[in-house]
Design an enzyme around this catalytic site. Structure first.
Site, PDB file in Angstrom:
ATOM      1  NE  ARG A  69      -7.710 -18.631 -44.244  1.00  0.00           N
ATOM      2  CZ  ARG A  69      -7.230 -19.777 -44.129  1.00  0.00           C
ATOM      3  NH1 ARG A  69      -7.329 -20.117 -42.847  1.00  0.00           N
ATOM      4  NH2 ARG A  69      -6.835 -20.159 -45.173  1.00  0.00           N
ATOM      5  CG  PHE A  84     -16.202 -28.289 -43.477  1.00  0.00           C
ATOM      6  CD1 PHE A  84     -16.243 -27.004 -43.481  1.00  0.00           C
ATOM      7  CD2 PHE A  84     -15.202 -29.150 -43.779  1.00  0.00           C
ATOM      8  CE1 PHE A  84     -15.038 -26.282 -44.172  1.00  0.00           C
ATOM      9  CE2 PHE A  84     -14.120 -28.437 -44.475  1.00  0.00           C
ATOM     10  CZ  PHE A  84     -13.949 -27.281 -44.791  1.00  0.00           C
ATOM     11  CB  VAL A  85     -15.594 -26.471 -37.320  1.00  0.00           C
ATOM     12  CG1 VAL A  85     -16.773 -27.267 -36.545  1.00  0.00           C
ATOM     13  CG2 VAL A  85     -14.323 -27.051 -37.383  1.00  0.00           C
ATOM     14  CG  ASP A 145      -9.339 -32.665 -39.476  1.00  0.00           C
ATOM     15  OD1 ASP A 145      -9.856 -33.727 -39.315  1.00  0.00           O
ATOM     16  OD2 ASP A 145      -9.832 -31.729 -40.126  1.00  0.00           O
ATOM     17  CD  GLU A 182      -1.709 -26.369 -36.883  1.00  0.00           C
ATOM     18  OE1 GLU A 182      -2.534 -25.418 -37.425  1.00  0.00           O
ATOM     19  OE2 GLU A 182      -1.237 -27.022 -37.928  1.00  0.00           O
ATOM     20  CG  ASP A 183      -6.591 -23.434 -37.584  1.00  0.00           C
ATOM     21  OD1 ASP A 183      -5.730 -24.584 -37.710  1.00  0.00           O
ATOM     22  OD2 ASP A 183      -7.078 -22.941 -38.566  1.00  0.00           O
ATOM     23  CE  LYS A 220     -13.218 -31.653 -37.689  1.00  0.00           C
ATOM     24  NZ  LYS A 220     -13.472 -31.473 -38.955  1.00  0.00           N
ATOM     25  N   GLY A 264      -4.315 -20.407 -40.563  1.00  0.00           N
ATOM     26  CA  GLY A 264      -5.570 -20.517 -39.536  1.00  0.00           C
ATOM     27  C   GLY A 264      -5.308 -19.944 -38.134  1.00  0.00           C
ATOM     28  CG  ASP A 324      -9.851 -22.053 -45.108  1.00  0.00           C
ATOM     29  OD1 ASP A 324      -9.237 -22.931 -44.284  1.00  0.00           O
ATOM     30  OD2 ASP A 324      -9.690 -21.879 -46.278  1.00  0.00           O
TER      31      ASP A 324
END
Ligand code: PRP
Length: 187
Positions: A171, A158-159, A109, A105-106, A137, A50, A165
């Site tokens: 992506r 849910f992004v 979570d 990191e993207d 998040k 990601g 992805d």
């Protein structure tokens, strides 16, 4: 099948961060990193898959000498919630003892992936490890973690897009949006 059916944006309920907003924020973070690391030569480590748009945009805006490496880990499979199981699929190409490591990191979570990575990499005796994530998040967090560079706080939705992805798709969206529930409910 119409063009509308295959268009990626058709699956997006709402744009959270558009291209210009992301570009501005990434440039701001890059400036902060360049300043903080001005007397060091950081090893910038992208966590695949990601991270790829972010690390590409980020390092091109960091105007100091740095090196880039990648790790690939697996935490989610193709579902929508964290399994807690982290596997290293691709390790670093080099030793990091004495290095100033910046993980990219993207999204953070639950934090399980990062917890595992930090514990693992800290055993290799780096001089420092910091984390940069585009999205944070916090509502989903189960691990106590310090994330030094954060692009945006992310709602517990849910992004997808800009590297993020769903089941390997989306992506390549140039912005970050919320996936329509119908998309993941029907699969
Ligand atoms: C995503 C993201 C983080 C992790 C965050 O990766 O890139 O690595 O999940 O989730 P956590 O904080 O709950 O652990 P993913 O495993 O989906 O792989 P990808 O980067 O290849 O999409």
């Amino acid at each position: 099948m119409t063009d509308r059916d295959v268009s990626l944006s058709h699956a997006i309920r709402e744009v959270l961060f558009d291209q210009a907003t992301i570009a501005t924020r990434v440039a701001e973070i890059a400036s902060a990193i360049a300043y903080d690391y001005r007397k060091r030569r950081p090893l910038v480590v992208g966590i695949l898959n990601g991270c790829f748009p972010l690390i590409a945009d980020l390092v091109r805006s960091i105007d100091i000498p740095l090196e880039v490496d990648f790790m690939a880990v697996s935490s989610y499979g193709s579902g929508t919630s964290s399994s807690g199981v982290v596997r290293i699929l691709k390790d670093l190409n080099q030793a990091i003892d004495g290095r100033d490591v910046l993980l990219v990191e993207d999204i953070v979570d639950t934090g399980l992936t990062l917890r595992y990575l930090l514990d693992n990499l800290n055993t290799r005796r780096p001089a420092s490890i910091e984390v940069c994530t585009l999205l944070d998040k916090q509502e989903a967090r189960t691990e106590r973690l310090e994330v030094r560079y954060v692009g945006f706080r992310c709602p517990n939705e849910f992004v997808v897009g800009y590297g993020l992805d769903y089941a390997g798709l989306y992506r390549n969206l140039p912005y970050i949006g919320v996936l329509r529930p119908e998309v993941y409910q029907k699969s």
